[in-house]
Each structure stands twice: as C-alpha cells, then as structure tokens.
Design a protein around this motif. Structure first.
Motif, PDB file in Angstrom:
ATOM      1  N   ALA A  10      16.414  15.731 -11.840  1.00  0.00           N
ATOM      2  CA  ALA A  10      15.465  16.431 -12.700  1.00  0.00           C
ATOM      3  C   ALA A  10      15.644  17.941 -12.571  1.00  0.00           C
ATOM      4  O   ALA A  10      15.758  18.653 -13.576  1.00  0.00           O
ATOM      5  CB  ALA A  10      14.031  16.029 -12.341  1.00  0.00           C
ATOM      6  N   LEU A  11      15.681  18.425 -11.343  1.00  0.00           N
ATOM      7  CA  LEU A  11      15.843  19.864 -11.137  1.00  0.00           C
ATOM      8  C   LEU A  11      17.176  20.354 -11.683  1.00  0.00           C
ATOM      9  O   LEU A  11      17.251  21.414 -12.316  1.00  0.00           O
ATOM     10  CB  LEU A  11      15.709  20.213  -9.652  1.00  0.00           C
ATOM     11  N   ALA A  12      18.248  19.606 -11.454  1.00  0.00           N
ATOM     12  CA  ALA A  12      19.567  20.003 -11.937  1.00  0.00           C
ATOM     13  C   ALA A  12      19.591  20.095 -13.465  1.00  0.00           C
ATOM     14  O   ALA A  12      20.375  20.844 -14.033  1.00  0.00           O
ATOM     15  CB  ALA A  12      20.627  19.031 -11.442  1.00  0.00           C
ATOM     16  N   LEU A  29      11.739  22.722  -3.684  1.00  0.00           N
ATOM     17  CA  LEU A  29      11.210  23.746  -4.588  1.00  0.00           C
ATOM     18  C   LEU A  29      11.216  25.141  -3.980  1.00  0.00           C
ATOM     19  O   LEU A  29      10.204  25.840  -3.982  1.00  0.00           O
ATOM     20  CB  LEU A  29       9.799  23.354  -5.036  1.00  0.00           C
ATOM     21  N   ALA A  30      12.346  25.580  -3.516  1.00  0.00           N
ATOM     22  CA  ALA A  30      12.459  26.907  -2.899  1.00  0.00           C
ATOM     23  C   ALA A  30      12.076  28.022  -3.863  1.00  0.00           C
ATOM     24  O   ALA A  30      11.532  29.045  -3.453  1.00  0.00           O
ATOM     25  CB  ALA A  30      13.882  27.124  -2.379  1.00  0.00           C
ATOM     26  N   GLY A  60       7.422  27.650 -19.158  1.00  0.00           N
ATOM     27  CA  GLY A  60       8.732  28.292 -19.265  1.00  0.00           C
ATOM     28  C   GLY A  60       9.205  28.832 -17.926  1.00  0.00           C
ATOM     29  O   GLY A  60      10.385  28.701 -17.569  1.00  0.00           O
ATOM     30  N   ARG A  61       8.298  29.451 -17.164  1.00  0.00           N
ATOM     31  CA  ARG A  61       8.654  29.948 -15.835  1.00  0.00           C
ATOM     32  C   ARG A  61       9.047  28.802 -14.906  1.00  0.00           C
ATOM     33  O   ARG A  61      10.001  28.915 -14.137  1.00  0.00           O
ATOM     34  CB  ARG A  61       7.504  30.757 -15.235  1.00  0.00           C
ATOM     35  N   LEU A  62       8.304  27.700 -14.988  1.00  0.00           N
ATOM     36  CA  LEU A  62       8.635  26.536 -14.166  1.00  0.00           C
ATOM     37  C   LEU A  62       9.996  25.953 -14.531  1.00  0.00           C
ATOM     38  O   LEU A  62      10.753  25.535 -13.657  1.00  0.00           O
ATOM     39  CB  LEU A  62       7.557  25.454 -14.298  1.00  0.00           C
ATOM     40  N   ILE A  63      10.321  25.931 -15.805  1.00  0.00           N
ATOM     41  CA  ILE A  63      11.628  25.415 -16.246  1.00  0.00           C
ATOM     42  C   ILE A  63      12.747  26.284 -15.689  1.00  0.00           C
ATOM     43  O   ILE A  63      13.740  25.767 -15.155  1.00  0.00           O
ATOM     44  CB  ILE A  63      11.685  25.329 -17.782  1.00  0.00           C
ATOM     45  N   ALA A  67      15.543  25.041 -12.874  1.00  0.00           N
ATOM     46  CA  ALA A  67      16.997  25.150 -13.037  1.00  0.00           C
ATOM     47  C   ALA A  67      17.613  25.870 -11.841  1.00  0.00           C
ATOM     48  O   ALA A  67      18.673  25.479 -11.347  1.00  0.00           O
ATOM     49  CB  ALA A  67      17.327  25.869 -14.335  1.00  0.00           C
ATOM     50  N   ALA A  68      16.945  26.901 -11.344  1.00  0.00           N
ATOM     51  CA  ALA A  68      17.446  27.619 -10.165  1.00  0.00           C
ATOM     52  C   ALA A  68      17.378  26.730  -8.924  1.00  0.00           C
ATOM     53  O   ALA A  68      18.315  26.711  -8.112  1.00  0.00           O
ATOM     54  CB  ALA A  68      16.649  28.907  -9.952  1.00  0.00           C
TER      55      ALA A  68
END
Length: 96
Positions: A10-12, A29-30, A60-63, A67-68
């Motif tokens: 999901a994060l990737a 979630l660093a 948007g900030r969470l997205i 990704a980071a």
C-alpha cells in the motif's frame, strides 16, 4: 491485524495506511503516511475516515507521505531483506 506485505505494498503505491495501530504498522510510518487508531477502536477509525473524506488537503499530504514511506519497499529491496533473514535463520551468514 494486517498482513505486513499488504501494508508495504500500500505504501509503495502511495496509499496511506488508515487502520489499527500495531508496532509494525507504526514503524512503517516514518514520514507520517497514515493514520493509526488503537486496535479495536471502531469509533475512532470511523471518525478518521469521516475526517479524511472532508479534508482533501490532509489526504493529499498523507498520500505524499505514504509514497515517501513506501519508497524503500522496492521488489528488489524486499526480496534482498527476506533472503538475508532466511540465510541468518538457516545459519548461512549475513548474506550481505
């Protein structure tokens, strides 16, 4: 409890995590790519879903943060990590 692979994937993909807090999910979630609530707190989870639905800037900030957070989880890096762990477990050295 979530599958570790699903959380990494999901994060990737730039998908923020929105779910229950565990040591593993919190560790991923660093950069803040998600919102975690106490395990089993359905009301807190529902509040967070509702809050995100009404706050597109925050989403948007969470997205971007997701990704980071997910950037290190390339196929190659994940399989390398897994191979090293298997070698260590089987007594084959570090495998580095």
């Amino acid at each position: 409890p979530e599958s570790p692979r699903c959380l990494r994937e999901a994060l990737a993909s730039g998908c923020p995590l929105l779910g229950s807090r565990s040591a593993y999910s919190a560790d991923l979630l660093a950069r803040g790519g998600g919102v975690l609530v106490p395990m089993g707190d359905v009301e807190a989870l529902a509040r967070e879903v509702g809050a995100l639905a009404g706050d597109r800037d925050r989403l948007g900030r969470l997205i971007r943060a997701a990704a980071a957070d997910g950037a290190p989880f390339t196929d190659e890096a994940v399989f390398r990590h897994r191979a090293v762990a298997i070698r260590r477990t089987l007594g084959g050295g570090t495998g580095a």
